[in-house]
Design an enzyme around this catalytic site. Structure first.
Site, PDB file in Angstrom:
ATOM      1  N   ARG A  96       0.809  -1.205   0.000  1.00 24.77           N
ATOM      2  CA  ARG A  96       0.000   0.000   0.000  1.00 24.77           C
ATOM      3  C   ARG A  96       0.851   1.268   0.000  1.00 24.77           C
ATOM      4  NH1 ARG A  96      -2.412  -3.118   4.063  1.00 24.77           N
ATOM      5  NH2 ARG A  96      -2.204  -1.601   5.732  1.00 24.77           N
ATOM      6  N   ASN A 106      -0.801   8.901   0.259  1.00 18.20           N
ATOM      7  CA  ASN A 106      -1.923   9.720   0.699  1.00 18.20           C
ATOM      8  C   ASN A 106      -1.670  10.398   2.038  1.00 18.20           C
ATOM      9  OD1 ASN A 106      -4.432  10.649  -0.319  1.00 18.20           O
ATOM     10  ND2 ASN A 106      -5.463   9.573   1.339  1.00 18.20           N
ATOM     11  N   ARG A 107      -0.429  10.426   2.461  1.00 20.68           N
ATOM     12  CA  ARG A 107      -0.010  11.237   3.605  1.00 20.68           C
ATOM     13  C   ARG A 107       1.230  12.046   3.242  1.00 20.68           C
ATOM     14  NH1 ARG A 107      -2.839   7.048   5.594  1.00 20.68           N
ATOM     15  NH2 ARG A 107      -4.016   7.319   7.553  1.00 20.68           N
ATOM     16  N   HIS A 131     -10.068   4.605  -3.381  1.00 23.28           N
ATOM     17  CA  HIS A 131      -9.290   3.779  -2.460  1.00 23.28           C
ATOM     18  C   HIS A 131     -10.093   2.523  -2.128  1.00 23.28           C
ATOM     19  CE1 HIS A 131      -6.669   7.288  -0.804  1.00 23.28           C
ATOM     20  NE2 HIS A 131      -7.205   7.653  -1.950  1.00 23.28           N
ATOM     21  N   TYR A 143     -10.568  -0.146   1.576  1.00 22.92           N
ATOM     22  CA  TYR A 143     -11.943  -0.544   1.318  1.00 22.92           C
ATOM     23  C   TYR A 143     -12.814  -0.003   2.452  1.00 22.92           C
ATOM     24  CZ  TYR A 143     -11.130  -3.953   5.047  1.00 22.92           C
ATOM     25  OH  TYR A 143     -10.817  -4.525   6.256  1.00 22.92           O
ATOM     26  N   TYR A 149     -11.243   8.698  10.268  1.00 25.26           N
ATOM     27  CA  TYR A 149     -10.172   9.014  11.208  1.00 25.26           C
ATOM     28  C   TYR A 149      -9.337  10.148  10.633  1.00 25.26           C
ATOM     29  CZ  TYR A 149      -7.967   5.653   7.989  1.00 25.26           C
ATOM     30  OH  TYR A 149      -7.548   4.972   6.877  1.00 25.26           O
ATOM     31  N   GLU A 198     -13.950   5.285  -0.832  1.00 23.64           N
ATOM     32  CA  GLU A 198     -13.438   4.006  -0.326  1.00 23.64           C
ATOM     33  C   GLU A 198     -14.371   2.904  -0.827  1.00 23.64           C
ATOM     34  OE1 GLU A 198     -10.783   3.266   1.446  1.00 23.64           O
ATOM     35  OE2 GLU A 198     -10.069   5.175   2.276  1.00 23.64           O
TER      36      GLU A 198
END
Length: 324
Positions: free
Chosen positions: A141, A156-157, A209, A211, A261, A284
């Site tokens: 990932r 994605n960060r 994205h 899931y 989150y 997602e």
């Protein structure tokens, strides 16, 4: 058995490798109180367990992959803290083998949309852009950049908007490693350059994205909401209605921080705040009983229902921004 990428992930420039998950199990756990949530948080921070899906609140499940040597310890921790758990995936390797069992190796340039395809099949379909990565870990990932100890950054960060402030890690072996600096990765910087070089041309940004059946909009770095939250939320509900009409799939809708989150440094936040794209969403996709690897029989169904949602996005943009 050689595995293919489930989706076109950001793995350009990677070297071929093969990873197996014999004996690994995925447990679904359901914390019922704050103490149990803290226990799960400590397990996640320990880096000994792979959280496929985090628990956002009490009675919301978490899916955790556990290696064979840690299974008994994991069960003991669950039982000691009275956390309900069940086996979600009995054997991850067998699960992956099953989903890739009848891959399409067509020589006529066609590709199957009713089963998972090997990486080389996908590459052939993409006009032979690359041919060097047939053995790819389908559970990977991150990107493929080489760190001092471990490989890869969570793309994605890695975007430069409140980068690494919350919901990210500076430990490079973590699945949510934000990178040595913002835009350290060629993939994220390429997307940034494309967006900024075409600033003002885009009104909608979608990033897919897996899931969990979440339809998310900014912000991921704070529980505060963007100024156009009413528009974002209303459009998301229209999209969900179209998806649900196909076969009942029902997405949870809201801002990333509030319904899932916090995770700073995401592309959706960056595209809205910096690139100036007014409507930005993370979709997602459904796990459909298989988490990151839904049954191959679900591929077509997920695509068809998702496309109905995409069409709603398209029609909205066309109607709102049409110059005719």
């Amino acid at each position: 058995m050689k595995f293919a990428l489930l989706f076109l992930c950001l793995v350009a420039g990677s070297q071929a490798f093969s990873v197996h998950y014999d004996g690994y199990k995925v447990f679904r756990v359901v914390p019922e109180n704050e103490h149990q949530q803290r226990v799960l948080h400590m397990l996640e921070q320990s880096e000994q367990f792979d959280f496929w899906m985090e628990s956002r609140m009490a009675n919301h499940p978490a899916d955790i992959m556990v290696e064979p040597s840690m299974i008994e310890n994991f069960k003991a921790i669950m039982e000691l803290n009275k956390i309900k758990y069940s086996v979600y995936v009995e054997d991850v390797e067998k699960f992956l083998q099953q989903s890739a069992h009848d891959v399409n190796l067509s020589r006529d340039g066609r590709i199957s949309f009713t089963q998972y395809n090997r990486y080389d099949t996908v590459v052939g379909y993409m006009k032979n852009l690359a041919t060097t990565h047939p053995d790819t870990d389908r559970m990977w990932r991150k990107t493929r950049s080489q760190g001092k100890t471990c490989v890869g950054v969570d793309p994605n960060r890695n975007f430069d908007f409140h980068w690494n402030e919350i919901g990210a890690s500076d430990y490079e072996c973590s699945d949510i490693y934000s990178g040595p600096n913002a835009f350290s990765e060629v993939e994220t910087s390429a997307l940034r350059d494309f967006a900024l070089n075409n600033q003002g041309k885009f009104q909608l940004y979608l990033t897919f994205h897996s899931y969990g059946e979440w339809l998310l909009y900014p912000w991921g770095w704070t529980s505060a909401l963007p100024e156009n939250v009413d528009e974002l939320d209303s459009l998301a509900h229209d999209v969900n209605d179209a998806i649900k009409a196909v076969r009942g799939t029902d997405y949870v809708i809201g801002s990333s921080t509030n319904v899932l989150y916090p995770a700073a440094g995401g592309s959706d936040d960056y595209m809205m705040a910096v690139a100036g794209i007014p409507l930005s969403y993370t979709v997602e996709l459904p796990g459909r009983g298989g988490a990151f690897c839904p049954p191959a029989s679900e591929i077509k169904g997920v695509v068809e229902e998702t496309f109905e949602g995409v069409k709603v996005y398209g029609k909205y943009i066309a109607n709102k921004y049409s110059t005719v």
